[in-house]
Design a protein around this motif. Structure first.
Motif, PDB file in Angstrom:
ATOM      1  N   UNK A  60       0.851  -1.188   0.000  1.00 16.71           N
ATOM      2  CA  UNK A  60       0.000   0.000   0.000  1.00 16.71           C
ATOM      3  C   UNK A  60       0.888   1.239   0.000  1.00 16.71           C
ATOM      4  N   UNK A  61       0.246   2.396  -0.240  1.00 19.17           N
ATOM      5  CA  UNK A  61       0.901   3.682  -0.040  1.00 19.17           C
ATOM      6  C   UNK A  61       0.445   4.256   1.295  1.00 19.17           C
ATOM      7  N   UNK A  62       1.354   4.898   1.992  1.00 13.56           N
ATOM      8  CA  UNK A  62       1.027   5.637   3.217  1.00 13.56           C
ATOM      9  C   UNK A  62       1.408   7.090   2.987  1.00 13.56           C
ATOM     10  N   UNK A  63       0.450   7.996   3.208  1.00 12.25           N
ATOM     11  CA  UNK A  63       0.693   9.422   3.020  1.00 12.25           C
ATOM     12  C   UNK A  63       0.528  10.155   4.343  1.00 12.25           C
ATOM     13  N   UNK A  64       1.587  10.830   4.834  1.00  9.71           N
ATOM     14  CA  UNK A  64       1.434  11.651   6.037  1.00  9.71           C
ATOM     15  C   UNK A  64       0.521  12.834   5.732  1.00  9.71           C
ATOM     16  N   UNK A  65      -0.332  13.204   6.683  1.00 10.06           N
ATOM     17  CA  UNK A  65      -1.313  14.238   6.387  1.00 10.06           C
ATOM     18  C   UNK A  65      -1.731  14.971   7.655  1.00 10.06           C
ATOM     19  N   UNK A  66      -2.578  15.967   7.462  1.00 12.62           N
ATOM     20  CA  UNK A  66      -3.125  16.750   8.574  1.00 12.62           C
ATOM     21  C   UNK A  66      -4.629  16.623   8.596  1.00 12.62           C
ATOM     22  N   UNK A  67      -5.146  16.242   9.766  1.00 15.79           N
ATOM     23  CA  UNK A  67      -6.598  16.192   9.960  1.00 15.79           C
ATOM     24  C   UNK A  67      -7.010  17.409  10.781  1.00 15.79           C
ATOM     25  N   UNK A  68      -7.953  18.173  10.227  1.00 16.76           N
ATOM     26  CA  UNK A  68      -8.500  19.328  10.932  1.00 16.76           C
ATOM     27  C   UNK A  68      -9.656  18.832  11.799  1.00 16.76           C
ATOM     28  N   UNK A  69      -9.465  18.868  13.097  1.00 16.03           N
ATOM     29  CA  UNK A  69     -10.423  18.274  14.029  1.00 16.03           C
ATOM     30  C   UNK A  69     -11.392  19.337  14.516  1.00 16.03           C
ATOM     31  N   UNK A  70     -12.682  19.147  14.211  1.00 15.48           N
ATOM     32  CA  UNK A  70     -13.719  20.069  14.636  1.00 15.48           C
ATOM     33  C   UNK A  70     -14.662  19.418  15.620  1.00 15.48           C
ATOM     34  N   UNK A  71     -15.729  20.124  15.927  1.00 14.80           N
ATOM     35  CA  UNK A  71     -16.700  19.618  16.893  1.00 14.80           C
ATOM     36  C   UNK A  71     -17.427  18.381  16.375  1.00 14.80           C
ATOM     37  N   UNK A  72     -17.804  18.426  15.082  1.00 13.42           N
ATOM     38  CA  UNK A  72     -18.648  17.366  14.536  1.00 13.42           C
ATOM     39  C   UNK A  72     -17.982  16.538  13.451  1.00 13.42           C
ATOM     40  N   UNK A  73     -16.816  16.951  13.000  1.00 11.41           N
ATOM     41  CA  UNK A  73     -16.189  16.213  11.920  1.00 11.41           C
ATOM     42  C   UNK A  73     -14.675  16.385  11.941  1.00 11.41           C
ATOM     43  N   UNK A  74     -14.012  15.479  11.252  1.00 11.51           N
ATOM     44  CA  UNK A  74     -12.560  15.523  11.083  1.00 11.51           C
ATOM     45  C   UNK A  74     -12.293  15.578   9.582  1.00 11.51           C
ATOM     46  N   UNK A  75     -11.703  16.678   9.133  1.00  6.54           N
ATOM     47  CA  UNK A  75     -11.552  16.929   7.703  1.00  6.54           C
ATOM     48  C   UNK A  75     -10.096  16.739   7.291  1.00  6.54           C
TER      49      UNK A  75
END
Length: 319
Positions: free
Chosen positions: A92-107
Protein backbone atom coordinates in the motif's frame (compact mmCIF):
# COMPACT_ATOMS: atom_id res chain seq x y z
CA UNK A 1 -4.28 4.64 -27.68
CA UNK A 2 -6.47 5.39 -24.65
CA UNK A 3 -6.30 8.92 -23.24
CA UNK A 4 -7.81 9.15 -19.72
CA UNK A 5 -8.18 12.71 -18.41
CA UNK A 6 -8.74 13.01 -14.63
CA UNK A 7 -10.51 16.17 -13.45
CA UNK A 8 -11.62 17.02 -16.98
CA UNK A 9 -14.47 18.67 -15.06
CA UNK A 10 -14.80 19.23 -11.34
CA UNK A 11 -17.65 19.86 -8.94
CA UNK A 12 -15.46 22.64 -7.55
CA UNK A 13 -16.21 24.60 -10.73
CA UNK A 14 -19.93 24.98 -11.39
CA UNK A 15 -20.53 28.66 -12.12
CA UNK A 16 -21.21 29.95 -15.65
CA UNK A 17 -17.99 31.97 -15.56
CA UNK A 18 -16.05 28.70 -15.76
CA UNK A 19 -17.13 28.17 -19.36
CA UNK A 20 -17.00 31.73 -20.78
CA UNK A 21 -14.72 31.79 -23.86
CA UNK A 22 -13.56 28.28 -22.99
CA UNK A 23 -12.00 27.17 -26.27
CA UNK A 24 -10.36 23.76 -26.67
CA UNK A 25 -9.97 23.34 -30.43
CA UNK A 26 -8.16 19.99 -30.38
CA UNK A 27 -10.74 18.47 -28.02
CA UNK A 28 -13.59 19.84 -30.14
CA UNK A 29 -12.16 18.23 -33.27
CA UNK A 30 -11.49 14.95 -31.47
CA UNK A 31 -14.99 14.77 -29.99
CA UNK A 32 -16.42 15.44 -33.43
CA UNK A 33 -14.84 12.22 -34.69
CA UNK A 34 -15.76 9.99 -31.76
CA UNK A 35 -18.93 8.44 -30.40
CA UNK A 36 -19.99 8.07 -26.79
CA UNK A 37 -19.34 4.47 -25.77
CA UNK A 38 -19.54 4.05 -21.98
CA UNK A 39 -20.54 5.89 -18.80
CA UNK A 40 -19.05 5.08 -15.40
CA UNK A 41 -21.10 6.71 -12.67
CA UNK A 42 -21.20 6.74 -8.88
CA UNK A 43 -24.66 5.89 -7.61
CA UNK A 44 -26.85 8.44 -5.86
CA UNK A 45 -26.65 6.50 -2.59
CA UNK A 46 -23.05 5.27 -2.58
CA UNK A 47 -19.78 6.50 -4.03
CA UNK A 48 -17.10 4.02 -5.05
CA UNK A 49 -13.95 3.85 -2.95
CA UNK A 50 -11.83 4.77 -5.96
CA UNK A 51 -11.94 7.66 -8.39
CA UNK A 52 -13.47 7.11 -11.86
CA UNK A 53 -10.13 7.57 -13.64
CA UNK A 54 -8.53 4.97 -11.36
CA UNK A 55 -11.31 2.49 -12.09
CA UNK A 56 -10.91 3.04 -15.83
CA UNK A 57 -7.15 2.56 -15.52
CA UNK A 58 -7.84 -0.65 -13.60
CA UNK A 59 -10.04 -1.86 -16.47
CA UNK A 60 -7.20 -1.36 -18.93
CA UNK A 61 -5.06 -3.64 -16.74
CA UNK A 62 -7.73 -6.33 -16.65
CA UNK A 63 -8.67 -5.68 -13.02
CA UNK A 64 -12.23 -5.57 -11.71
CA UNK A 65 -12.94 -1.85 -11.55
CA UNK A 66 -15.48 -2.28 -8.73
CA UNK A 67 -13.11 -4.23 -6.44
CA UNK A 68 -12.61 -3.10 -2.84
CA UNK A 69 -8.85 -3.12 -3.43
CA UNK A 70 -6.95 -1.72 -6.41
CA UNK A 71 -3.26 -2.59 -5.81
CA UNK A 72 -1.67 0.60 -7.13
CA UNK A 73 1.30 0.48 -4.74
CA UNK A 74 2.19 -3.07 -5.81
CA UNK A 75 1.67 -2.19 -9.49
CA UNK A 76 3.89 0.92 -9.37
CA UNK A 77 6.51 -1.05 -7.44
CA UNK A 78 6.51 -3.72 -10.18
CA UNK A 79 6.78 -1.07 -12.90
CA UNK A 80 9.87 0.42 -11.27
CA UNK A 81 11.44 -3.04 -10.91
CA UNK A 82 10.22 -4.92 -14.00
CA UNK A 83 12.82 -7.71 -13.75
CA UNK A 84 12.26 -8.40 -10.06
CA UNK A 85 10.39 -11.47 -8.87
CA UNK A 86 6.70 -10.79 -8.32
CA UNK A 87 6.20 -9.73 -4.71
CA UNK A 88 3.25 -11.72 -3.30
CA UNK A 89 2.96 -9.58 -0.16
CA UNK A 90 0.11 -7.07 0.08
CA UNK A 91 1.35 -3.53 -0.37
CA UNK A 92 0.00 0.00 0.00
CA UNK A 93 0.90 3.68 -0.04
CA UNK A 94 1.03 5.64 3.22
CA UNK A 95 0.69 9.42 3.02
CA UNK A 96 1.43 11.65 6.04
CA UNK A 97 -1.31 14.24 6.39
CA UNK A 98 -3.13 16.75 8.57
CA UNK A 99 -6.60 16.19 9.96
CA UNK A 100 -8.50 19.33 10.93
CA UNK A 101 -10.42 18.27 14.03
CA UNK A 102 -13.72 20.07 14.64
CA UNK A 103 -16.70 19.62 16.89
CA UNK A 104 -18.65 17.37 14.54
CA UNK A 105 -16.19 16.21 11.92
CA UNK A 106 -12.56 15.52 11.08
CA UNK A 107 -11.55 16.93 7.70
CA UNK A 108 -8.56 15.84 5.62
CA UNK A 109 -6.47 18.80 4.47
CA UNK A 110 -4.74 18.48 1.12
CA UNK A 111 -1.37 16.86 1.98
CA UNK A 112 0.34 18.91 -0.73
CA UNK A 113 -0.56 22.07 1.19
CA UNK A 114 1.69 20.87 4.02
CA UNK A 115 4.72 21.63 1.85
CA UNK A 116 6.41 18.87 3.81
CA UNK A 117 10.15 18.71 3.17
CA UNK A 118 11.98 15.45 2.56
CA UNK A 119 13.90 15.89 5.80
CA UNK A 120 10.73 16.46 7.84
CA UNK A 121 9.06 13.46 6.24
CA UNK A 122 12.05 11.20 6.90
CA UNK A 123 12.25 12.27 10.54
CA UNK A 124 8.55 11.55 11.09
CA UNK A 125 8.81 8.13 9.50
CA UNK A 126 11.88 7.32 11.62
CA UNK A 127 9.90 8.15 14.76
CA UNK A 128 7.04 5.89 13.65
CA UNK A 129 9.13 2.93 12.52
CA UNK A 130 9.25 1.03 15.83
CA UNK A 131 5.44 1.05 16.10
CA UNK A 132 5.00 0.08 12.45
CA UNK A 133 7.46 -2.78 12.74
CA UNK A 134 5.67 -4.11 15.84
CA UNK A 135 2.64 -4.59 13.59
CA UNK A 136 4.75 -6.36 10.96
CA UNK A 137 4.72 -3.43 8.55
CA UNK A 138 7.79 -2.72 6.44
CA UNK A 139 7.66 0.95 5.46
CA UNK A 140 10.11 2.45 2.99
CA UNK A 141 10.41 6.17 2.33
CA UNK A 142 9.73 6.99 -1.33
CA UNK A 143 9.03 10.72 -1.23
CA UNK A 144 7.82 13.30 1.26
CA UNK A 145 4.16 12.36 0.80
CA UNK A 146 4.48 8.77 -0.36
CA UNK A 147 5.80 5.91 1.74
CA UNK A 148 5.70 2.31 0.51
CA UNK A 149 4.19 -0.21 2.94
CA UNK A 150 4.03 -3.99 2.88
CA UNK A 151 2.96 -6.58 5.41
CA UNK A 152 0.34 -9.19 6.20
CA UNK A 153 -1.69 -6.62 8.13
CA UNK A 154 -2.70 -5.21 4.72
CA UNK A 155 -4.34 -8.46 3.61
CA UNK A 156 -7.87 -7.83 2.27
CA UNK A 157 -7.69 -4.23 3.50
CA UNK A 158 -10.12 -1.97 1.60
CA UNK A 159 -8.62 1.49 1.16
CA UNK A 160 -10.06 4.69 -0.23
CA UNK A 161 -8.35 6.88 -2.82
CA UNK A 162 -6.55 9.83 -1.27
CA UNK A 163 -8.33 12.22 -3.63
CA UNK A 164 -11.71 10.93 -2.42
CA UNK A 165 -10.94 12.11 1.12
CA UNK A 166 -9.21 15.47 0.57
CA UNK A 167 -11.48 18.18 1.93
CA UNK A 168 -13.94 15.60 3.27
CA UNK A 169 -14.92 14.19 6.64
CA UNK A 170 -12.58 11.23 7.06
CA UNK A 171 -15.11 9.37 9.21
CA UNK A 172 -17.32 8.95 6.15
CA UNK A 173 -14.45 7.26 4.31
CA UNK A 174 -13.32 4.68 6.84
CA UNK A 175 -14.68 1.35 5.57
CA UNK A 176 -16.48 -0.73 8.19
CA UNK A 177 -14.34 -3.83 7.71
CA UNK A 178 -12.52 -6.06 10.22
CA UNK A 179 -9.18 -5.47 8.47
CA UNK A 180 -9.39 -1.71 9.15
CA UNK A 181 -9.59 -1.98 12.94
CA UNK A 182 -5.86 -2.54 13.61
CA UNK A 183 -5.10 0.53 11.49
CA UNK A 184 -7.59 2.63 13.42
CA UNK A 185 -5.74 1.67 16.59
CA UNK A 186 -2.39 2.44 14.91
CA UNK A 187 -3.77 5.78 13.73
CA UNK A 188 -4.57 6.74 17.33
CA UNK A 189 -1.12 5.69 18.51
CA UNK A 190 0.57 7.76 15.80
CA UNK A 191 -1.50 10.83 16.65
CA UNK A 192 -0.24 10.68 20.22
CA UNK A 193 3.35 10.03 19.09
CA UNK A 194 3.40 12.92 16.62
CA UNK A 195 1.69 15.44 18.88
CA UNK A 196 4.92 16.67 20.50
CA UNK A 197 7.39 15.63 17.81
CA UNK A 198 10.10 18.28 17.17
CA UNK A 199 9.12 18.49 13.50
CA UNK A 200 5.58 19.45 14.51
CA UNK A 201 6.81 21.83 17.22
CA UNK A 202 8.84 23.65 14.57
CA UNK A 203 5.93 23.66 12.14
CA UNK A 204 3.60 25.12 14.79
CA UNK A 205 6.16 27.85 15.49
CA UNK A 206 6.05 28.70 11.77
CA UNK A 207 2.22 28.56 11.86
CA UNK A 208 2.14 25.60 9.50
CA UNK A 209 -0.20 22.64 9.74
CA UNK A 210 1.25 19.77 11.73
CA UNK A 211 1.39 16.16 10.57
CA UNK A 212 -1.05 14.39 12.87
CA UNK A 213 -2.27 11.41 10.83
CA UNK A 214 -1.62 9.18 7.84
CA UNK A 215 -3.78 7.80 5.04
CA UNK A 216 -3.40 4.36 3.49
CA UNK A 217 -4.37 3.97 -0.15
CA UNK A 218 -3.66 1.80 -3.19
CA UNK A 219 -3.59 -1.39 -1.10
CA UNK A 220 -3.71 -4.92 -2.43
CA UNK A 221 -1.80 -7.78 -4.00
CA UNK A 222 -0.74 -7.62 -7.63
CA UNK A 223 -2.45 -10.39 -9.63
CA UNK A 224 -0.13 -13.25 -10.55
CA UNK A 225 -1.02 -12.78 -14.21
CA UNK A 226 -1.29 -9.19 -15.37
CA UNK A 227 -3.00 -8.70 -18.71
CA UNK A 228 -1.05 -6.25 -20.90
CA UNK A 229 -3.29 -3.33 -21.92
CA UNK A 230 -4.78 -3.71 -25.39
CA UNK A 231 -3.97 -0.03 -25.97
CA UNK A 232 -1.21 2.29 -24.85
CA UNK A 233 -2.64 4.31 -21.96
CA UNK A 234 -1.90 7.95 -21.22
CA UNK A 235 -3.35 9.43 -18.01
CA UNK A 236 -1.87 12.92 -17.46
CA UNK A 237 -2.40 14.58 -14.07
CA UNK A 238 -2.23 18.07 -15.57
CA UNK A 239 -5.59 19.20 -14.13
CA UNK A 240 -5.44 17.57 -10.70
CA UNK A 241 -3.64 20.17 -8.57
CA UNK A 242 -5.72 23.14 -9.71
CA UNK A 243 -8.97 21.20 -9.33
CA UNK A 244 -8.15 20.06 -5.79
CA UNK A 245 -7.35 23.60 -4.67
CA UNK A 246 -10.38 25.06 -6.49
CA UNK A 247 -8.32 27.41 -8.69
CA UNK A 248 -10.49 27.83 -11.78
CA UNK A 249 -8.09 30.10 -13.68
CA UNK A 250 -5.16 27.71 -13.20
CA UNK A 251 -7.44 24.81 -14.21
CA UNK A 252 -8.47 26.60 -17.42
CA UNK A 253 -4.82 27.33 -18.23
CA UNK A 254 -3.89 23.71 -17.54
CA UNK A 255 -6.64 22.60 -19.92
CA UNK A 256 -5.19 24.83 -22.66
CA UNK A 257 -1.82 23.12 -22.21
CA UNK A 258 -3.42 19.68 -22.17
CA UNK A 259 -5.40 20.46 -25.32
CA UNK A 260 -2.22 21.44 -27.16
CA UNK A 261 -0.27 18.37 -26.03
CA UNK A 262 -1.95 15.12 -24.98
CA UNK A 263 -5.26 15.82 -26.77
CA UNK A 264 -3.44 16.92 -29.92
CA UNK A 265 -1.37 13.71 -29.79
CA UNK A 266 -4.55 11.63 -29.50
CA UNK A 267 -6.01 13.42 -32.51
CA UNK A 268 -2.85 12.71 -34.53
CA UNK A 269 -3.04 9.06 -33.50
CA UNK A 270 -6.66 8.90 -34.65
CA UNK A 271 -5.77 10.44 -38.00
CA UNK A 272 -2.89 8.00 -38.46
CA UNK A 273 -4.58 4.79 -37.30
CA UNK A 274 -8.32 5.42 -37.23
CA UNK A 275 -8.39 4.23 -33.60
CA UNK A 276 -8.37 6.08 -30.28
CA UNK A 277 -10.27 5.98 -27.00
CA UNK A 278 -10.92 9.08 -24.91
CA UNK A 279 -12.19 9.10 -21.32
CA UNK A 280 -13.20 12.38 -19.68
CA UNK A 281 -13.53 12.13 -15.90
CA UNK A 282 -14.85 14.16 -12.99
CA UNK A 283 -14.90 13.14 -9.34
CA UNK A 284 -17.98 10.95 -9.78
CA UNK A 285 -18.45 10.32 -13.51
CA UNK A 286 -16.48 9.18 -16.55
CA UNK A 287 -17.61 9.32 -20.16
CA UNK A 288 -15.67 7.23 -22.66
CA UNK A 289 -15.65 7.91 -26.39
CA UNK A 290 -14.34 5.63 -29.13
CA UNK A 291 -13.74 5.88 -32.84
CA UNK A 292 -16.49 4.27 -34.88
CA UNK A 293 -17.31 4.32 -38.59
CA UNK A 294 -20.19 6.68 -39.32
CA UNK A 295 -22.74 6.59 -42.10
CA UNK A 296 -22.66 9.45 -44.61
CA UNK A 297 -25.62 11.24 -43.02
CA UNK A 298 -23.93 11.02 -39.59
CA UNK A 299 -20.78 12.57 -40.99
CA UNK A 300 -22.80 15.44 -42.46
CA UNK A 301 -24.62 15.93 -39.15
CA UNK A 302 -21.30 16.08 -37.28
CA UNK A 303 -19.95 18.59 -39.79
CA UNK A 304 -22.74 21.06 -39.06
CA UNK A 305 -23.28 20.20 -35.39
CA UNK A 306 -19.80 20.20 -33.93
CA UNK A 307 -19.90 19.16 -30.28
CA UNK A 308 -18.99 21.78 -27.71
CA UNK A 309 -16.18 20.77 -25.35
CA UNK A 310 -17.84 22.86 -22.64
CA UNK A 311 -21.10 20.90 -23.02
CA UNK A 312 -19.24 17.56 -22.91
CA UNK A 313 -17.38 18.59 -19.77
CA UNK A 314 -20.43 20.04 -18.03
CA UNK A 315 -22.20 16.72 -18.60
CA UNK A 316 -19.68 15.17 -16.20
CA UNK A 317 -20.87 17.27 -13.26
CA UNK A 318 -24.62 17.38 -13.82
CA UNK A 319 -26.52 16.13 -10.78
Amino acid sequence: MHLIIPYAASHAFTGPEVWVDFQLPQLQTLLGRLQHHQTLQDTATEMALHMPHERLRAQTLGWAHDALTLPWAAWHHSQNKPHATLNPAPQAWMTPCHWQIGMDQVVMANPEHLHLSDEESQQLLEAMQAFLQEDGLQVTWQSALQWHVQGDMLTDLPTVSLDRVIGQNVKHWMPDHPATRPFQRLQSEMQMLLYNHPVNDAREARRQHTVNAFWLHGAGVLPAEVTPPAQAVNMPNTLRASALRGDVQAWRQAWQHLDATAVADALKHLEATGQVTLSLCSEHTAHTYTAAPAAWHQRITRLFNKPSPAAALQALIKT
